[in-house]
Each structure stands twice: as structure tokens, then as C-alpha cells.
Motif scaffolding. Structure first.
Motif, PDB file in Angstrom:
ATOM      1  N   ARG A 141      -7.901   2.469  15.795  1.00 53.03           N
ATOM      2  CA  ARG A 141      -7.561   3.702  15.075  1.00 53.03           C
ATOM      3  C   ARG A 141      -6.414   3.443  14.089  1.00 53.03           C
ATOM      4  NH1 ARG A 141     -11.666   4.714  17.515  1.00 53.03           N
ATOM      5  NH2 ARG A 141     -12.289   3.956  15.493  1.00 53.03           N
ATOM      6  N   SER A 142      -5.451   2.638  14.484  1.00 50.61           N
ATOM      7  CA  SER A 142      -4.317   2.332  13.602  1.00 50.61           C
ATOM      8  C   SER A 142      -4.759   1.498  12.406  1.00 50.61           C
ATOM      9  CB  SER A 142      -3.219   1.601  14.375  1.00 50.61           C
ATOM     10  OG  SER A 142      -2.728   2.435  15.400  1.00 50.61           O
ATOM     11  N   ALA A 143      -5.751   0.654  12.601  1.00 48.93           N
ATOM     12  CA  ALA A 143      -6.272  -0.151  11.490  1.00 48.93           C
ATOM     13  C   ALA A 143      -6.839   0.744  10.392  1.00 48.93           C
ATOM     14  CB  ALA A 143      -7.335  -1.123  11.994  1.00 48.93           C
ATOM     15  N   GLU A 144      -7.393   1.892  10.779  1.00 54.45           N
ATOM     16  CA  GLU A 144      -7.905   2.839   9.783  1.00 54.45           C
ATOM     17  C   GLU A 144      -6.780   3.351   8.886  1.00 54.45           C
ATOM     18  OE1 GLU A 144     -11.150   5.667  11.156  1.00 54.45           O
ATOM     19  OE2 GLU A 144     -10.309   5.007  13.082  1.00 54.45           O
ATOM     20  N   VAL A 145      -5.603   3.538   9.452  1.00 54.66           N
ATOM     21  CA  VAL A 145      -4.449   3.996   8.677  1.00 54.66           C
ATOM     22  C   VAL A 145      -3.891   2.836   7.853  1.00 54.66           C
ATOM     23  CG1 VAL A 145      -2.106   4.946   8.824  1.00 54.66           C
ATOM     24  CG2 VAL A 145      -3.901   5.792  10.353  1.00 54.66           C
ATOM     25  N   MET A 146      -3.805   1.656   8.467  1.00 54.88           N
ATOM     26  CA  MET A 146      -3.216   0.493   7.825  1.00 54.88           C
ATOM     27  C   MET A 146      -4.001   0.049   6.599  1.00 54.88           C
ATOM     28  SD  MET A 146      -2.827  -3.391   9.050  1.00 54.88           S
ATOM     29  CE  MET A 146      -4.480  -3.606   8.445  1.00 54.88           C
ATOM     30  N   VAL A 147      -5.308   0.182   6.629  1.00 52.75           N
ATOM     31  CA  VAL A 147      -6.139  -0.229   5.502  1.00 52.75           C
ATOM     32  C   VAL A 147      -5.685   0.443   4.207  1.00 52.75           C
ATOM     33  CG1 VAL A 147      -8.484   0.082   4.550  1.00 52.75           C
ATOM     34  CG2 VAL A 147      -8.178  -0.873   6.819  1.00 52.75           C
ATOM     35  N   LYS A 148      -5.170   1.652   4.329  1.00 56.38           N
ATOM     36  CA  LYS A 148      -4.737   2.411   3.155  1.00 56.38           C
ATOM     37  C   LYS A 148      -3.232   2.352   2.917  1.00 56.38           C
ATOM     38  CE  LYS A 148      -8.614   5.503   3.610  1.00 56.38           C
ATOM     39  NZ  LYS A 148      -9.106   6.772   4.049  1.00 56.38           N
ATOM     40  N   ASP A 149      -2.490   1.769   3.870  1.00 57.30           N
ATOM     41  CA  ASP A 149      -1.036   1.785   3.744  1.00 57.30           C
ATOM     42  C   ASP A 149      -0.440   0.603   4.510  1.00 57.30           C
ATOM     43  OD1 ASP A 149       1.704   2.349   3.712  1.00 57.30           O
ATOM     44  OD2 ASP A 149       1.374   4.504   3.902  1.00 57.30           O
ATOM     45  N   ARG A 151       2.469  -0.280   5.114  1.00 60.11           N
ATOM     46  CA  ARG A 151       3.679  -0.046   5.922  1.00 60.11           C
ATOM     47  C   ARG A 151       3.374  -0.134   7.409  1.00 60.11           C
ATOM     48  NH1 ARG A 151       5.661   5.693   4.221  1.00 60.11           N
ATOM     49  NH2 ARG A 151       3.412   5.972   4.269  1.00 60.11           N
ATOM     50  N   TYR A 152       2.105   0.021   7.767  1.00 61.00           N
ATOM     51  CA  TYR A 152       1.727   0.071   9.175  1.00 61.00           C
ATOM     52  C   TYR A 152       1.279  -1.277   9.723  1.00 61.00           C
ATOM     53  CZ  TYR A 152       2.163   4.946   8.128  1.00 61.00           C
ATOM     54  OH  TYR A 152       2.671   6.153   7.721  1.00 61.00           O
ATOM     55  N   ASP A 153       1.413  -2.332   8.929  1.00 57.84           N
ATOM     56  CA  ASP A 153       1.038  -3.674   9.401  1.00 57.84           C
ATOM     57  C   ASP A 153       1.742  -4.021  10.710  1.00 57.84           C
ATOM     58  OD1 ASP A 153      -0.454  -3.894   7.105  1.00 57.84           O
ATOM     59  OD2 ASP A 153       0.770  -5.465   6.186  1.00 57.84           O
ATOM     60  N   ILE A 154       3.031  -3.713  10.797  1.00 54.89           N
ATOM     61  CA  ILE A 154       3.807  -4.048  11.993  1.00 54.89           C
ATOM     62  C   ILE A 154       3.318  -3.262  13.207  1.00 54.89           C
ATOM     63  CG2 ILE A 154       5.685  -2.401  11.542  1.00 54.89           C
ATOM     64  CD1 ILE A 154       6.121  -5.966  12.983  1.00 54.89           C
ATOM     65  N   CYS A 155       2.863  -2.043  13.009  1.00 50.63           N
ATOM     66  CA  CYS A 155       2.313  -1.252  14.119  1.00 50.63           C
ATOM     67  C   CYS A 155       1.078  -1.933  14.684  1.00 50.63           C
ATOM     68  CB  CYS A 155       1.962   0.161  13.661  1.00 50.63           C
ATOM     69  SG  CYS A 155       3.373   1.174  13.196  1.00 50.63           S
ATOM     70  N   LEU A 156       0.215  -2.378  13.792  1.00 47.20           N
ATOM     71  CA  LEU A 156      -1.011  -3.039  14.217  1.00 47.20           C
ATOM     72  C   LEU A 156      -0.695  -4.352  14.926  1.00 47.20           C
ATOM     73  CD1 LEU A 156      -4.047  -2.547  14.132  1.00 47.20           C
ATOM     74  CD2 LEU A 156      -4.122  -3.933  12.069  1.00 47.20           C
ATOM     75  N   LYS A 157       0.236  -5.095  14.387  1.00 45.66           N
ATOM     76  CA  LYS A 157       0.643  -6.363  15.004  1.00 45.66           C
ATOM     77  C   LYS A 157       1.222  -6.120  16.401  1.00 45.66           C
ATOM     78  CE  LYS A 157       3.238 -10.534  13.817  1.00 45.66           C
ATOM     79  NZ  LYS A 157       4.099 -11.161  12.798  1.00 45.66           N
TER      80      LYS A 157
END
Length: 188
Positions: A141-149, A151-157
Motif C-alpha cells: 500500500r505504501s508503494a502506491e503512495v511512493m510511486v507518486k512521491d 519522500r516516502y522512499d524511507i517509509c518503504l525501506k
């Protein structure tokens, strides 16, 4: 007078993000922080199991830190506005390193793994496997947000590393409670 817990914002299928913007409840951002919240809640169940047995109690404070960090992840995912985002508690590389160090520490005690294992064993281990799958969903679900932004790379990592940690912790719990890992039998 105490503030009321209900806002009635959701009565029409919308909710407010941390930055105050209003979005539909099926928005990918809401899905992302909602699954992180679900994972965090389930880690509370895991902690109950850790607290019951003395040999598992050393992991409990570590899980409390993870739960706090997951609140940070959720708040970041719940914010689209750049200026508000900068004011939120940050998730940093040190948080990923924190997980990696614990993975390495627990792995050093475990027998080498040469086969896939089933999510089985001690009750707390099985709860950790459920938490791992919830974490993987949070990643998706977080990858869906990260694809567009970005800033969320660290959240996914962080979530990716957390799912690895949960797998290792499940094996460690089995080791400490004298349960064998249950190997996947391909012919079954």
C-alpha cells in the motif's frame, strides 16, 4: 469540556489527512497509513505474547520502539502537504539500521535456513508471522503512495526491513521456546 472523539467527517466516505486535506476513505494514502495502523495494532498482540514468557521479554522494549516508529510512518503517509510533512517526526536511515542490527543479532543465534518454512510453531511465533504478512501489505500500500512521491522512499525501506525482522523474530521465538521451524514439504 473534553473534545468529542467523533467528527462525523467519515459519514460520507471521506476523512482528513494530517495536513487537514479531505480525501476519500479509499484513497491510496488512507489505505497505506491504515494498513500501517493495522500492523501496529497487531504488534500489540505480539507484545502480549512476549511479555508472558521470561525468555521472550527482552524483545518487548524493542517492539515498543517499533510501534512508536510505525506511528511516525503512519503520520508521514497521512500527509500530502510539503510544509506540514517537514514538521512531522522524521523517519531516518538510522531507524532502518536499528532494524538491521537487531536482525543480525537474532540471526547469529539461529540455525542456518536452507528451506522455506511454514508460519508455525509457538503461538507468539505464529503471531509474528501474521504481523509479517500485515507488514508486507503495508509495504504494498505504501508503494502506491511512493510511486507518486519520493519522500516516502524511507517509509518503504523501513517497512521492507521490518518484515525481514518479523520473520527472523518468529524464528528466534521458536528457538527460545524450543519449537522446531516447520519446513515446507513441496510434495504435500
Amino acid at each position: 469540556m473534553k473534545a468529542k472523539i467523533y467528527t462525523k467527517t467519515g459519514d460520507k466516505g471521506t476523512t482528513r489527512l494530517v495536513d487537514g486535506s479531505c480525501v476519500e476513505k479509499f484513497n491510496p494514502r488512507v489505505e497505506a497509513y491504515g494498513t500501517v495502523d493495522e500492523l501496529n495494532s497487531y504488534l500489540g498482540v505480539v507484545r502480549v505474547g512476549l511479555q508472558k514468557l521470561q525468555e521472550l521479554q527482552p524483545l518487548d522494549p524493542f517492539f515498543e520502539k517499533i510501534q512508536n516508529q510505525l506511528f511516525n510512518v503512519g503520520s508521514l503517509l497521512a500527509c500530502a502537504d510539503e510544509e506540514v510533512f517537514k514538521k512531522l517526526p522524521a523517519l531516518e536511515e538510522k531507524h532502518v539500521t536499528f532494524l538491521e542490527q537487531k536482525i543480525d543479532e537474532l540471526t547469529s543465534e539461529l540455525p542456518e535456513l536452507r528451506n522455506f518454512i511454514l508460519p508455525a510453531g509457538h503461538e507468539t511465533s505464529t503471531h509474528l508471522h501474521v504481523a509479517r504478512t500485515l507488514c508486507r501489505r503495508s509495504e504494498r500500500r505504501s508503494a502506491e503512495v511512493m510511486v507518486k512521491d519520493a519522500r516516502y522512499d524511507i517509509c518503504l525501506k523501513y517497512l521492507n526491513r521490518l518484515s525481514d525482522f518479523l520473520f527472523v523474530a518468529a524464528r528466534w521465538v521458536n528457538l527460545k521456546t524450543r519449537f522446531e521451524d516447520v519446513l515446507w514439504k513441496k510434495s504435500e
